[in-house]
Design a protein around this motif. Structure first.
Motif, PDB file in Angstrom:
ATOM      1  N   THR A 142     -11.277  -0.854   8.928  1.00  0.00           N
ATOM      2  CA  THR A 142     -11.989   0.324   9.418  1.00  0.00           C
ATOM      3  C   THR A 142     -11.435   0.785  10.760  1.00  0.00           C
ATOM      4  O   THR A 142     -10.845   0.021  11.519  1.00  0.00           O
ATOM      5  CB  THR A 142     -13.476   0.013   9.611  1.00  0.00           C
ATOM      6  N   SER A 143     -11.707   2.052  11.026  1.00  0.00           N
ATOM      7  CA  SER A 143     -11.303   2.610  12.309  1.00  0.00           C
ATOM      8  C   SER A 143     -12.273   2.134  13.383  1.00  0.00           C
ATOM      9  O   SER A 143     -13.377   1.669  13.085  1.00  0.00           O
ATOM     10  CB  SER A 143     -11.326   4.134  12.243  1.00  0.00           C
ATOM     11  N   GLN A 144     -11.857   2.293  14.619  1.00  0.00           N
ATOM     12  CA  GLN A 144     -12.713   1.869  15.730  1.00  0.00           C
ATOM     13  C   GLN A 144     -14.061   2.607  15.692  1.00  0.00           C
ATOM     14  O   GLN A 144     -15.100   2.041  16.002  1.00  0.00           O
ATOM     15  CB  GLN A 144     -11.981   2.111  17.059  1.00  0.00           C
ATOM     16  N   ASP A 145     -14.023   3.868  15.245  1.00  0.00           N
ATOM     17  CA  ASP A 145     -15.264   4.645  15.203  1.00  0.00           C
ATOM     18  C   ASP A 145     -16.267   4.059  14.229  1.00  0.00           C
ATOM     19  O   ASP A 145     -17.446   3.908  14.542  1.00  0.00           O
ATOM     20  CB  ASP A 145     -14.971   6.095  14.778  1.00  0.00           C
ATOM     21  N   VAL A 146     -15.749   3.782  13.031  1.00  0.00           N
ATOM     22  CA  VAL A 146     -16.649   3.222  12.013  1.00  0.00           C
ATOM     23  C   VAL A 146     -17.186   1.882  12.499  1.00  0.00           C
ATOM     24  O   VAL A 146     -18.378   1.602  12.419  1.00  0.00           O
ATOM     25  CB  VAL A 146     -15.909   3.056  10.671  1.00  0.00           C
ATOM     26  N   LEU A 147     -16.305   1.095  13.040  1.00  0.00           N
ATOM     27  CA  LEU A 147     -16.695  -0.218  13.539  1.00  0.00           C
ATOM     28  C   LEU A 147     -17.803  -0.058  14.590  1.00  0.00           C
ATOM     29  O   LEU A 147     -18.811  -0.756  14.577  1.00  0.00           O
ATOM     30  CB  LEU A 147     -15.476  -0.909  14.157  1.00  0.00           C
ATOM     31  N   ALA A 148     -17.594   0.902  15.486  1.00  0.00           N
ATOM     32  CA  ALA A 148     -18.569   1.108  16.552  1.00  0.00           C
ATOM     33  C   ALA A 148     -19.925   1.521  15.971  1.00  0.00           C
ATOM     34  O   ALA A 148     -20.981   1.121  16.464  1.00  0.00           O
ATOM     35  CB  ALA A 148     -18.068   2.163  17.524  1.00  0.00           C
ATOM     36  N   THR A 149     -19.878   2.331  14.914  1.00  0.00           N
ATOM     37  CA  THR A 149     -21.146   2.763  14.321  1.00  0.00           C
ATOM     38  C   THR A 149     -21.833   1.597  13.628  1.00  0.00           C
ATOM     39  O   THR A 149     -23.044   1.383  13.764  1.00  0.00           O
ATOM     40  CB  THR A 149     -20.890   3.872  13.271  1.00  0.00           C
ATOM     41  N   VAL A 150     -21.031   0.864  12.870  1.00  0.00           N
ATOM     42  CA  VAL A 150     -21.612  -0.249  12.124  1.00  0.00           C
ATOM     43  C   VAL A 150     -22.204  -1.272  13.077  1.00  0.00           C
ATOM     44  O   VAL A 150     -23.283  -1.808  12.846  1.00  0.00           O
ATOM     45  CB  VAL A 150     -20.537  -0.906  11.243  1.00  0.00           C
ATOM     46  N   LEU A 151     -21.512  -1.509  14.151  1.00  0.00           N
ATOM     47  CA  LEU A 151     -21.928  -2.594  15.055  1.00  0.00           C
ATOM     48  C   LEU A 151     -22.615  -2.065  16.298  1.00  0.00           C
ATOM     49  O   LEU A 151     -22.630  -2.705  17.339  1.00  0.00           O
ATOM     50  CB  LEU A 151     -20.701  -3.422  15.440  1.00  0.00           C
ATOM     51  N   GLU A 152     -23.160  -0.913  16.158  1.00  0.00           N
ATOM     52  CA  GLU A 152     -23.873  -0.320  17.286  1.00  0.00           C
ATOM     53  C   GLU A 152     -24.935  -1.287  17.801  1.00  0.00           C
ATOM     54  O   GLU A 152     -25.467  -2.106  17.051  1.00  0.00           O
ATOM     55  CB  GLU A 152     -24.554   0.954  16.789  1.00  0.00           C
ATOM     56  N   GLU A 153     -25.267  -1.116  19.047  1.00  0.00           N
ATOM     57  CA  GLU A 153     -26.295  -1.966  19.649  1.00  0.00           C
ATOM     58  C   GLU A 153     -27.591  -1.854  18.855  1.00  0.00           C
ATOM     59  O   GLU A 153     -27.925  -0.807  18.313  1.00  0.00           O
ATOM     60  CB  GLU A 153     -26.531  -1.482  21.080  1.00  0.00           C
TER      61      GLU A 153
END
Lengths: 960, 161
Positions: free
Chosen positions: A590-601
């Motif tokens: 996954t892209s960093q964006d997707v990762l960031a969304t999935v693993l959001e706080e």
């Protein structure tokens, strides 16, 4: 062998008992018993009819054998025969045998009842008493049915002698306990009450017990007993010990009767009539005074009986809870006992003080004894006394002394008995949360708790600390720092690793600036514990690692190496294997964006009752209750996280791809965590729509019959528990609407003016396709024309395994409606048809728009809407602790604007809003008045349309 | 109300058990086993009360026998202690300085006396004299019967049947 004292001796029995006593081993004893059983059996079966004496003797032997712990499967018939003997002694043994053994052989019940019937109507009181004792000892339903109407007659009969009345009263009590509803004896009530005036003390003593139980069951029928009980009590406490002769016990006049009367009075509120009330207060004062007098005897029986009355009087004083003077005196008296040399008194004083701590009048007096109680915790030699000291410290804890009490409890925890550690941990956790004035103290306390008593820290405790840290921005940085420091200890408890893993995974970035806790240092520290931990903790750490990849891209390669290590990828534990595999894929594909969304706080947890408190309640209902009572007084405590918003939640649904949850498998605390894994599941299922992350899984799981139904029959229908979920959606617009093993339905709604858009997300939880899928909304006759529903985008008729599809509805509210529209879903799974019906969370309040106004404006409108038809008012019991901030949150979620500074009483909530429909707009004002003391709310709604006031009132009733 | 009363020896042998509520044999045995073990391991100076399961347990040792009863949460512990004492007093008066053997060999009497004193788990008669009088009355009835039984065979007298 002792000389058999008197009565008729059964020589054979005595010899048999001696034999048994002489047996050297268990085997020898069994042998002797078997021999005897064989002998008795042959006697009973023999041709020769046994005489009464022999029968009695053998029955008695059987009874003895039974009481030794052996099974007896014969002799019942012979015992029943004894009942009809005309010799008292044989009858008596027969009854004893039956009272002890009858439950195992009830086919003789008819015969037994017939015999009892004969005896109960016998002219000889001794026979009547035997029968009554037997009824009371057995107390079965059959007995209640057979004698429920006979026994009361004996009780109130003018002819019956005293001892028969005494037995009848308690016999009736036993039958009443067996079948309370069919035996209320309302018609006897006044005659039963007047037994309190009986001149025979024994009759009164027995009767009070009966009246006590009857009063608890139907207080109104028996309320006349209060004045009689007060005057009887008054006569006893003012009498001297010589007055009551036989009923004086070690110089204490009638202690049993006094205590029973004091307990009876606790069934009722304080008497209203000043004269009776005055007399009662006088009695209580006299009892307190007597304790100051020098003892009339040095015997422990004297002081026990006197203090038994005193403690019961204190219970009544606490029950009355409106006589400050008595409460304080009681507290002082107990204070003296705290240092008494009798362990029993110290124990009881600690116990009673727990109750006094809950009363506003005596709470302060109790707190004065803090030092003594802490000392008791340290010095008492008996664990049960120490336990009471812990309870009392817990009960007397408040903002002013919490730090000291928590510190003392933590200190004691190091050496506390194993039996009470778990409970103490719960108590420390609750107190530190409740009275936390700043969260650094709270975090420190819980971490210390894990350090000193890690093994006793239950899941609830560490889940709770995480909930609180996530919900409190101000605690996060400190928590990350402290937990990091704690993890540096060479040996730290696994629970510390769990908390540490979770908190660093969420908030490790807050301390990453310091080179001593740089990302790599954090990771290495956690990973150094990894191999020592259980699979569940390791699974949690793997999740922490993937969160680290998101937080700290610079250490991604290091973590990926760990994830791809064969120890993980080929781990015998399927869960670990799967996590490692999925996380390493996630991090590389996954892209960093997707990762960031999935693993959001993590989003803040919904506020709810502390699961710790729930656990303590389960363990010790009484002490948790004491705290709740206390809690009302301290509701202003900063820990608003304590609000009981949802008292009962089902565990999060567990799908096969996330069977071990990051935060607590199957506990309520874990609910929002599922978001994360849900999102993951979406990513792998190839379905887009990251927005579905907001799906919040709080659903009640309903059973669905997975079996294939018989041809031609209706498909199995599942109706979700409507009230539960509708209640939840009253205050919010998105979440999981339904979930079972096959299907998950999420919903997300938006409303603007009279228009609404409802998005439904159907997720197939199975690996196989669901086909013939259809979703339709039906309107009831009442809703027709009031609500228009159109499908904007229809879900496809097939849902692939693991996939999620969307379905959008547009709505327009034309006019006021009162019930939610029904969504009906049908689909086939593996050839079997299924259908689900559930209510859509669309109620009239969704078309609310809050309006702001000032006080003059508000009151002006309030007066305008003054007609009775426009107002609806409800008074209801608080379902949750009364807390302003959570109430406000709910009202705002409901759609109304909360207005502050309007009501002169700041506790009260007022709000205003307009319901917008196509045809009309209805203005609406609300006022919600909490009553802390009574734990009640009064809700008043005024609207220009009376039907709307009613509908809104109905929706909001019982929601606070 | 009192839920049950037990008498057991220091060796853990149960001498009397009286249950005031309906309960299965299996449960009884479990309670007996657990509670006897629990009480026996307590030391002398400890307090006489215990929180145990849903009960409050009140016990006291008299010579070689433990008297132990379970009461409900709202019941008065001190008074339960005196219920035990009063029962002991009655036994003592009846047997004349009672000892464990009296209760073993005349267990049925111990039950009869208890029935006169406690019924349905509540005090029926708190006067010692009244309870004793009731028991003695029924003993008198037994003695009348005894005359007729005087002619029993010699074998019977030796307890051989």
């Amino acid at each position: 062998m002792p000389a058999v004292s008197r009565g008729d001796a059964m020589r054979g029995l005595a010899v048999f008992i001696s034999d048994i006593r002489n047996c050297k081993s268990k085997e020898a004893e069994s042998k002797r018993i078997n021999k005897e059983l064989a002998n008795i059996r042959s006697k009973f079966k023999g041709d020769k009819t046994l005489d009464g004496y022999s029968k009695k003797k053998y029955v008695c032997k059987l009874l003895f054998i039974f009481l030794l712990g052996h099974d007896i499967d014969f002799g019942h018939m012979e015992a029943v025969n004894l009942l009809s003997s005309n010799k008292y002694t044989e009858k008596q043994i027969g009854y004893l045998f039956i009272s002890v053994l009858v439950s195992s052989n009830s086919d003789l019940m008819k015969l037994i009842i017939q015999n009892i019937k004969n005896d109960i109507s016998s002219p000889k009181p001794v026979h009547v008493n035997l029968a009554l004792h037997c009824i009371a000892n057995i107390g079965s339903v059959e007995m209640a049915e057979a004698f429920g109407s006979e026994v009361p007659k004996l009780l109130v009969s003018a002819q019956a002698n005293e001892s028969v009345k005494q037995s009848a009263a308690l016999c009736l009590l036993r039958l009443f306990r067996t079948m309370p509803d069919s035996m209320t004896y309302a018609e006897w009530a006044s005659r039963v009450i007047h037994l309190l005036n009986d001149q025979h003390m024994g009759v009164v003593t027995a009767a009070v017990s009966l009246i006590h139980s009857l009063s608890q069951h139907s207080p109104n029928d028996y309320k006349g007993c209060v004045s009689l009980a007060v005057s009887r009590l008054s006569r006893i406490v003012t009498s001297t010990y010589t007055d009551l002769l036989d009923y004086t016990y070690y110089f204490v006049p009638a202690p049993w009767l006094s205590v029973k009367l004091l307990r009876l009075l606790q069934c009722y509120p304080v008497p209203d009539e000043p004269a009776i009330r005055g007399r009662l207060v006088e009695c209580l004062e006299t009892i307190l005074n007597k304790c100051q007098e020098p003892p009339k005897s040095k015997k422990v029986q004297h002081s026990n009986a006197k203090n038994a009355v005193l403690f019961e009087a204190i219970n009544l004083i606490i029950h009355i809870d409106s006589e400050p003077n008595l409460l304080v005196r009681a507290c002082n008296q107990l204070g003296q006992f705290l240092q008494h040399r009798e362990t029993n008194l110290r124990y009881l004083a600690l116990e009673s003080m727990c109750l006094l701590a809950g009363s506003e009048f005596s709470a302060d007096a109790v707190k004065k004894h803090r030092e003594t109680v802490i000392n008791a915790l340290k010095t008492e030699r008996d664990v049960s006394v120490r336990q009471r000291a812990v309870d009392l410290l817990y009960a007397m804890c408040d903002k002013t002394n919490s730090e000291e009490i928590v510190a003392e409890m933590l200190d004691y925890l190091k050496i506390a008995d194993y039996a009470i550690r778990e409970e103490m941990v719960l108590k420390v956790a609750i107190l530190s949360e409740k009275y936390a004035s700043d969260y650094t103290w709270y975090v420190d306390t819980i971490l210390q708790l894990i350090r000193v008593a890690g093994d006793y820290v239950s899941e609830e405790v560490w889940h709770r600390v995480i909930q609180i840290v996530i919900n409190r921005d101000d605690a996060q940085g400190y928590a990350a720092k402290t937990v990091f420091e704690n993890l540096q200890a060479p040996a730290c408890h696994e629970n510390m690793v769990k908390v540490g893993g979770y908190i660093l995974g969420e908030f490790g970035n807050l301390i990453a600036g310091d080179s001593r806790s740089s990302p790599l240092v954090q990771f290495n520290l956690l990973h150094s514990k990894f191999h020592l931990c259980s699979p569940a903790t390791r699974a949690l750490l793997l999740s922490t690692y993937i969160k680290f990849i998101n937080l700290f891209p610079e250490i991604k390669p290091t973590i990926q190496n760990v994830l791809r290590n064969n120890n993980q990828l080929r781990n015998a534990d399927v869960e670990l294997q799967q996590r490692a595999l999925e996380y390493s894929q996630l991090s590389s594909i996954t892209s960093q964006d997707v990762l960031a969304t999935v693993l959001e706080e993590m989003p803040p947890f919904p506020e709810r009752e502390s699961s710790i408190l729930a656990k303590l309640k389960k363990k010790k209902p009484a002490s948790a209750q004491a705290l709740e009572k206390d809690e009302e007084k301290h509701k202003k405590s900063p820990a608003s996280v304590e609000n009981h918003v949802e008292t009962k939640e089902t565990p999060p649904p567990i799908t096969n791809s996330n069977s071990v949850d990051l935060l607590g498998l199957g506990t309520p605390a874990a609910a929002p965590e599922t978001n994360n894994t849900n999102a993951l599941w979406d990513v792998f299922g190839g379905s887009p729509a990251p927005e579905e992350q907001v799906i919040d899984v709080n659903m009640s799981k309903t059973e669905e019959n997975p079996g294939v139904p018989a041809a031609g029959s209706e498909p199995p229908t599942t109706a979700a528990n409507e009230t539960q979920y509708l209640t939840k959606f009253l205050f919010k617009n998105s979440g999981v609407l339904f979930e079972n093993d096959l299907l998950q339905i999420g919903v997300k709604c938006e409303f603007k003016d009279q228009y609404g858009r409802v998005g439904l997300f159907f997720g197939n939880k199975t690996p196989t396709q669901l086909n013939h899928f259809s979703a339709s909304v039906t309107l009831t006759d009442d809703q027709q024309g009031k609500l228009v529903v159109a499908t904007q985008k229809e879900a496809p008729s097939q849902i692939d395994g693991g996939a999620q599809v969307q379905h959008f509805l547009n709505m327009e509210c034309v006019s006021l409606f009162s019930d939610a529209p029904v969504l009906r879903i049908r689909y086939n799974h593996q050839g079997a048809p299924h259908s689900v019906s559930l209510k859509l969370p669309v109620l009239i309040n969704k078309f609310f728009e809050g309006t702001d106004m000032d006080a003059t404006n508000f009151f002006g409108r309030w007066k305008q809407l003054g007609q009775p038809a426009q107002e609806c008012q409800k008074i209801f019991q608080a379902k949750f602790p009364i807390d302003a901030s959570s109430t406000k949150l709910k009202l705002t979620g409901f759609g109304i604007a909360c207005l502050s500074g309007i009501d002169p009483n700041p506790e009260n909530m007022v709000g205003a809003g307009i319901v917008k429909t196509k045809d009309l707009q209805v203005g609406c004002l609300l006022r919600l008045e909490p009553n802390q003391a009574a734990r009640m709310y009064r809700l008043t709604i005024r609207a220009s349309n009376g039907v709307l006031s009613q509908t809104l009132c109905d929706l909001l009733e019982d929601q606070f | 109300m009192m839920k049950f009363m037990l008498l057991f020896s220091r060796q853990g042998k149960v001498r009397l058990q009286k249950w005031f509520y309906a309960i299965g044999d299996k449960e009884k045995k479990k309670i007996l086993r657990d509670l006897v073990a629990l009480v026996l391991q307590r030391r002398p100076k400890m307090c006489n009360f215990l929180d145990w399961k849903d009960f409050k347990v009140v016990y006291k040792r008299y010579a070689s026998l433990f008297f132990c009863c379970a009461i409900e949460d709202t019941d008065n512990e001190l008074l339960a202690l005196e219920v035990i004492h009063r029962y002991v007093e009655i036994l003592d008066k009846y047997f004349g300085s009672v000892c464990e053997l009296d209760i073993i060999f005349n267990f049925e009497k111990a039950y009869f006396i208890l029935d006169e004193f406690l019924l349905a788990g509540e005090i029926q008669e708190s006067s010692k004299n009244k309870v004793l009088r009731a028991v003695e009355n029924s003993d008198a009835l037994q003695e009348e019967n005894q005359e007729a039984e005087a002619t029993r065979s010699i074998l019977e007298e030796f307890g051989l049947t």
